[in-house]
Design a protein around this motif. Structure first.
Motif, PDB file in Angstrom:
ATOM      1  N   LEU B  10       0.819  -1.211   0.000  1.00 46.42           N
ATOM      2  CA  LEU B  10       0.000   0.000   0.000  1.00 46.42           C
ATOM      3  C   LEU B  10       0.855   1.264   0.000  1.00 46.42           C
ATOM      4  O   LEU B  10       0.475   2.282  -0.558  1.00 46.42           O
ATOM      5  CB  LEU B  10      -0.975  -0.013   1.190  1.00 46.42           C
ATOM      6  N   VAL B  13       1.717   2.076  -3.616  1.00 43.18           N
ATOM      7  CA  VAL B  13       0.638   2.156  -4.609  1.00 43.18           C
ATOM      8  C   VAL B  13       0.776   3.378  -5.523  1.00 43.18           C
ATOM      9  O   VAL B  13       0.629   3.265  -6.747  1.00 43.18           O
ATOM     10  CB  VAL B  13      -0.761   2.105  -3.943  1.00 43.18           C
ATOM     11  N   TRP B  14       1.097   4.539  -4.975  1.00 41.89           N
ATOM     12  CA  TRP B  14       1.240   5.722  -5.833  1.00 41.89           C
ATOM     13  C   TRP B  14       2.368   5.529  -6.841  1.00 41.89           C
ATOM     14  O   TRP B  14       2.205   5.797  -8.022  1.00 41.89           O
ATOM     15  CB  TRP B  14       1.530   6.977  -5.023  1.00 41.89           C
ATOM     16  N   GLN B  15       3.499   5.053  -6.334  1.00 38.41           N
ATOM     17  CA  GLN B  15       4.635   4.834  -7.238  1.00 38.41           C
ATOM     18  C   GLN B  15       4.288   3.821  -8.316  1.00 38.41           C
ATOM     19  O   GLN B  15       4.689   3.960  -9.466  1.00 38.41           O
ATOM     20  CB  GLN B  15       5.848   4.333  -6.451  1.00 38.41           C
ATOM     21  N   PRO B  41      -9.180  -3.374  -3.508  1.00 40.73           N
ATOM     22  CA  PRO B  41     -10.127  -2.250  -3.624  1.00 40.73           C
ATOM     23  C   PRO B  41      -9.464  -0.889  -3.396  1.00 40.73           C
ATOM     24  O   PRO B  41      -9.850   0.095  -4.027  1.00 40.73           O
ATOM     25  CB  PRO B  41     -11.141  -2.543  -2.513  1.00 40.73           C
ATOM     26  N   ARG B  42      -8.490  -0.859  -2.504  1.00 42.18           N
ATOM     27  CA  ARG B  42      -7.784   0.410  -2.249  1.00 42.18           C
ATOM     28  C   ARG B  42      -7.018   0.836  -3.496  1.00 42.18           C
ATOM     29  O   ARG B  42      -7.052   1.995  -3.904  1.00 42.18           O
ATOM     30  CB  ARG B  42      -6.825   0.266  -1.063  1.00 42.18           C
ATOM     31  N   GLN B  46      -7.689   4.214  -5.832  1.00 39.26           N
ATOM     32  CA  GLN B  46      -6.657   5.223  -6.137  1.00 39.26           C
ATOM     33  C   GLN B  46      -6.480   5.389  -7.645  1.00 39.26           C
ATOM     34  O   GLN B  46      -6.285   6.489  -8.143  1.00 39.26           O
ATOM     35  CB  GLN B  46      -5.298   4.840  -5.522  1.00 39.26           C
TER      36      GLN B  46
END
Lengths: 211, 76
Positions: B10, B13-15, B41-42, B46
């Motif tokens: 988590l 996740v952005w990277q 789902p997270r 995003q």
């Protein structure tokens, strides 16, 4: 007479340069204008910024190496013009991030909300409720140093490394600003989503009337 | 290379969504979020959030009058 000869000699080169510049700029004007709109948050200022960028690019066109990344070159000029003339704060704001705001703030909020959960597909309801003006408004509300990084990454699609070069900051700084910017963006979006939800929920059903 | 746990996934996740992750890790994260009921789902949310921001901030083409004004500057 001497001047006329010189002028006629350089004219074809200048015209050729102008055509090449025009073709190169034209390809990127739409996205430069979009970036200028989001950076300045104002149409008139965006037009001024774009004009400044365009002139600076034309004046330094002789330094552009054909075959290199024209988009990055133009955005570098845009960001410099923006930083010189439009950005106020250059330091990161001293605000401490709220402890309960993490990367998944919006997801968590919508999962915790009875109002949204009742809707069946709470994530879908939330995302579909956010209008253009909400997203732009949320973005506009971010501090400049976060906003510009979010614009370059999430709207203009630049990589961390490219953003670092455009802004002259280390990649680590790009990442931390981007993450903080996205967290704050979610806080703001949640405010808008709740408001939209409340407005809709508070509206009395048409049949029962308002009496 | 040790396998990442949910918390580590988590955090990345952005990277991952930004395409800023090396290929081995990329494949691991891709497989994890596809299978994990917590992270999946997270991650999906995003991803949709980023797409929403991009979509809602689209603008039409630059106004013709502005473009003409810019190109006239070159003739001065």
């Amino acid at each position: 007479m001497g001047a006329a000869i010189v002028a006629s000699q350089i004219a074809p080169i200048a015209a050729d340069d102008r055509e090449r510049f025009q073709a190169l700029a034209e390809e990127h004007l739409d996205s430069l204008f979009r970036a200028a709109l989001r950076l300045t948050r104002n149409r008139t200022r965006a037009e001024d910024l774009l004009q400044e960028t365009f002139l600076r690019a034309w004046r330094s066109f002789h330094t552009f190496k054909p075959g290199t990344n024209a988009r990055a070159w133009l955005y570098k000029i845009l960001m410099n013009a923006y930083i010189d003339g439009y950005r106020k704060a250059t330091r990161e704001p001293d605000i401490v991030d709220q402890e309960d705001v993490d990367e998944f703030y919006l997801y968590t909020k919508v999962q915790e909300s009875d109002d949204f959960r009742r809707a069946g597909d709470p994530e879908e309801v939330l995302l579909s409720r956010l209008m253009d003006a909400d997203v732009k408004g949320a973005l506009d509300s971010l501090p400049d140093v976060f906003r510009e990084v979010v614009i370059l990454a999430d709207i203009e699609g630049f990589s961390y490394k490219e953003i670092a070069e455009l802004l002259g900051i280390p990649i680590g700084t790009v990442m931390s600003r981007l993450h903080r910017g996205r967290r704050q963006l979610q806080v703001k979006l949640w405010e808008y989503a709740k408001r939209a939800h409340y407005v809709r929920a508070a509206k009395p059903p048409a049949e029962s009337g308002g009496r | 290379m040790t396998e990442l746990d949910c918390e580590q996934i988590l955090q990345l996740v952005w990277q991952f969504l930004d395409g800023e992750i090396d290929e081995t890790r990329y494949l691991e994260i891709e497989a994890h979020v596809a299978a994990c009921a917590d992270c999946g789902p997270r991650y999906q949310f995003q991803r949709r959030l980023l797409a929403l921001v991009e979509m809602k901030c689209r603008e039409g083409p630059i106004p013709t009058e502005l473009k003409r004004k810019l190109f006239r500057l070159l003739e001065e």
